[in-house]
Design a protein around this motif. Structure first.
Motif, short mmCIF file in Angstrom:
data_model
loop_
_atom_site.label_atom_id
_atom_site.label_comp_id
_atom_site.label_asym_id
_atom_site.label_seq_id
_atom_site.Cartn_x
_atom_site.Cartn_y
_atom_site.Cartn_z
N GLN A 94 0.83 -1.20 0.00
CA GLN A 94 0.00 0.00 0.00
C GLN A 94 0.87 1.25 0.00
O GLN A 94 1.99 1.25 0.51
CB GLN A 94 -0.92 0.01 1.23
CG GLN A 94 -0.17 -0.14 2.54
CD GLN A 94 -1.08 -0.05 3.74
OE1 GLN A 94 -2.18 0.48 3.68
NE2 GLN A 94 -0.63 -0.57 4.86
N ILE A 142 0.76 4.94 1.43
CA ILE A 142 0.02 5.63 2.49
C ILE A 142 0.26 7.13 2.39
O ILE A 142 1.40 7.59 2.33
CB ILE A 142 0.48 5.11 3.88
CG1 ILE A 142 0.42 3.58 3.92
CG2 ILE A 142 -0.39 5.69 4.97
CD1 ILE A 142 0.99 2.98 5.18
N ASP A 193 -4.36 9.14 6.38
CA ASP A 193 -3.93 7.79 6.74
C ASP A 193 -2.47 7.78 7.19
O ASP A 193 -2.10 7.10 8.15
CB ASP A 193 -4.11 6.84 5.56
CG ASP A 193 -5.58 6.58 5.24
OD1 ASP A 193 -6.41 6.76 6.14
OD2 ASP A 193 -5.89 6.20 4.10
N PHE A 213 -0.84 6.78 10.83
CA PHE A 213 0.30 5.86 10.92
C PHE A 213 1.41 6.50 11.75
O PHE A 213 1.97 5.88 12.67
CB PHE A 213 0.78 5.55 9.50
CG PHE A 213 1.80 4.45 9.40
CD1 PHE A 213 1.43 3.18 8.97
CD2 PHE A 213 3.14 4.67 9.69
CE1 PHE A 213 2.36 2.16 8.86
CE2 PHE A 213 4.08 3.67 9.58
CZ PHE A 213 3.69 2.41 9.17
N TYR A 239 -1.72 -7.17 5.23
CA TYR A 239 -1.02 -6.92 3.97
C TYR A 239 0.19 -7.84 3.86
O TYR A 239 0.63 -8.44 4.84
CB TYR A 239 -0.56 -5.45 3.90
CG TYR A 239 -1.69 -4.47 4.09
CD1 TYR A 239 -2.45 -4.04 3.01
CD2 TYR A 239 -2.00 -3.97 5.36
CE1 TYR A 239 -3.49 -3.14 3.18
CE2 TYR A 239 -3.04 -3.08 5.54
CZ TYR A 239 -3.79 -2.66 4.45
OH TYR A 239 -4.82 -1.79 4.62
N PHE A 280 3.63 -5.36 5.75
CA PHE A 280 2.91 -4.68 6.82
C PHE A 280 3.93 -4.14 7.81
O PHE A 280 5.14 -4.33 7.65
CB PHE A 280 1.93 -5.64 7.50
CG PHE A 280 2.57 -6.88 8.06
CD1 PHE A 280 2.83 -7.00 9.42
CD2 PHE A 280 2.91 -7.95 7.23
CE1 PHE A 280 3.42 -8.14 9.95
CE2 PHE A 280 3.50 -9.10 7.75
CZ PHE A 280 3.75 -9.20 9.10
N GLU A 289 -0.77 -0.79 11.03
CA GLU A 289 -1.95 -0.53 10.20
C GLU A 289 -3.24 -0.73 10.99
O GLU A 289 -4.17 0.07 10.89
CB GLU A 289 -1.95 -1.44 8.97
CG GLU A 289 -0.95 -1.06 7.89
CD GLU A 289 0.42 -1.67 8.12
OE1 GLU A 289 1.28 -1.55 7.23
OE2 GLU A 289 0.64 -2.26 9.21
#
Length: 451
Positions: free
Chosen positions: A13, A15, A19, A23, A123, A126, A317
């Motif tokens: 992903q 980010i 978001d 994080f 994920y 991750f 996450e």
């Protein structure tokens, strides 16, 4: 975007925005809390020799047999992208001689890799935060780790989560329990799932973790660890629970919570969302928020001496999902320079204000109207306008973007004016800092002596 533009790999992903702020908030809060508990920061390699994980995690686990990203390098060595932190930290403890620091309290965070089916909150690349205490056999180490985890969740603002706690006993207790489970499940072997039939001889504790309906029918009546606990193991668990009570950490007993690998001992735990809570709604089926346990046999499996250890990890996450969207830090001022001379002074002013903890942006693109629009859109408290007339009089035009008021302010006073006008204790602290340092007074600290 062109058809030839490469796409992100499935299970990864990018980010950005709110978001990314969530994080970062998780990481920043973790860093602050781990310092309160005096956990030392460590940085670990992203890849290790494959045997570090196969020996530590276990050849028969899904992580090793199905999920690891392993490859052969040019030297012919089998290497693996780390699927977890604990094994690598244990390896480092041995190879770097960190035994001299025992009991060693360490913490880290970063990316991990597992080839598994991507889904909500899970994920293939991750990120986790991780905390470990190595070389401490006392139950107080478990209590401290759990108190740290509990405080972290509270400071993240995560509610509706309960600590689920169990004991796996000491070596003797666990072996007796294992034998009892083999005897019990052997009587119904033919009715178990294929995976559980395979686990029966190798790792019967993992049957207790099965989600297969064929196995669930027999789990309720399976032998419980309490039937096999030695006096020493029972005393250890009681010390952990009484310590948690003293620390104000709420917990609930979860007899079904197990760890299949043989090196796990005593305490096993998971922070799990309460049924019907916002946390449960946010995470869906992936319900563990933070988990860990005591792994007194791991260091020995990697060739070290018997070394007690306990630790936990949590997915960044998942925590970020529970935290919710976070806005970027407030922008205190957007500097709007006009002309070449204004740009030079803006660079000096921005540098000076940032050195004194003020968040500053320089609007260097577009006409005056567009620059002011960007300042508003960015949520700036003030626009600081620097044109030739302002510079000639050694002043800045300060426009309050909340009220629309505008006034001229001398170079010497602009930082104090900004600090006092913005609400909040942080800004009051900055204002006091400026008063103590004399603002811009004094040629040796004045950034505009050439203008």
């Amino acid at each position: 975007m062109s058809k030839n533009t490469p796409k992100a790999i499935r299970g990864t992903q990018d980010i950005f925005g709110a978001d990314a702020e969530s994080f970062a908030f998780v990481v920043e809060t973790f860093e602050r809390v781990r310092k309160l508990y005096r956990f030392r920061r460590v940085e670990m390699p992203v890849f290790e020799k494959t045997e570090v994980f196969s020996r530590a995690i276990g050849e028969t686990t899904d992580v090793v047999s199905k999920e690891m990203y392993s490859f052969e390098d040019r030297g012919g060595d089998s290497l693996t992208l780390r699927p977890e932190f604990t094994a690598g930290i244990a390896r480092a403890y041995l190879t770097n001689g960190w035994q001299q620091h025992a009991p060693l309290k360490v913490a880290t965070h970063g990316p991990l890799f597992r080839y598994e089916r991507p889904q909500k909150g899970r994920y293939r690349q991750f990120h986790q935060i991780d905390a470990e205490i190595i070389g401490a056999a006392e139950p107080q180490a478990d209590v401290e780790l759990l108190a740290m985890a509990d405080q972290l969740l509270r400071e993240l603002g995560i509610e509706g989560v309960t600590l689920n706690l169990n004991t796996l006993g000491d070596v003797a207790s666990r072996e007796a329990w294992r034998a009892g489970l083999i005897e019990y499940f052997s009587k119904v072997r033919g009715d178990l799932s294929e995976d559980s039939q395979e686990r029966l001889e190798k790792n019967p504790l993992r049957i207790l973790d099965s989600k297969d309906p064929r196995d669930k029918a027999f789990l309720a009546d399976a032998p419980k660890i309490d039937e096999f606990l030695s006096d020493e193991a029972l005393a250890f668990f009681e010390n952990v629970t009484s310590g948690l009570d003293a620390a104000g950490v709420k917990w609930t007993r979860a007899e079904s919570l197990v760890r299949g690998l043989d090196y796990y001992r005593h305490t096993a735990f998971e922070f799990i969302p309460d049924e019907g809570s916002a946390a449960a709604d946010a995470l869906g089926a992936q319900s563990t928020v933070l988990g860990g346990g005591r792994y007194d046999g791991l260091i020995e499996s990697l060739g070290g001496s018997v070394t007690p250890a306990v630790g936990w990890a949590a997915g960044i996450e998942r925590l970020a999902m529970l935290v919710g969207e976070k806005e970027a830090a407030p922008l205190h001022a957007s500097i709007v320079p006009i002309g070449e001379n204004g740009a030079k002074v803006a660079a000096s002013l921005a540098s000076f204000l940032r050195m004194h903890d003020l968040s500053v942006d320089v609007a260097f693109r577009g006409n005056m109207k567009k620059r002011m629009t960007r300042a508003n859109d960015a949520g700036a408290f003030f626009a600081l306008i620097l044109g030739d007339d302002e510079i000639a009089s050694r002043k800045v035009a300060v426009k309050n973007l909340r009220t629309g008021d505008q006034s001229l302010c001398s170079f010497d006073d602009v930082a104090v004016v900004l600090s006092e006008a913005v609400e909040g204790e942080e800004m009051a602290r900055v204002a006091r800092k400026f008063r103590g340092s004399g603002g811009f007074a004094g040629k040796e600290r004045h950034p505009f002596s050439n203008y």
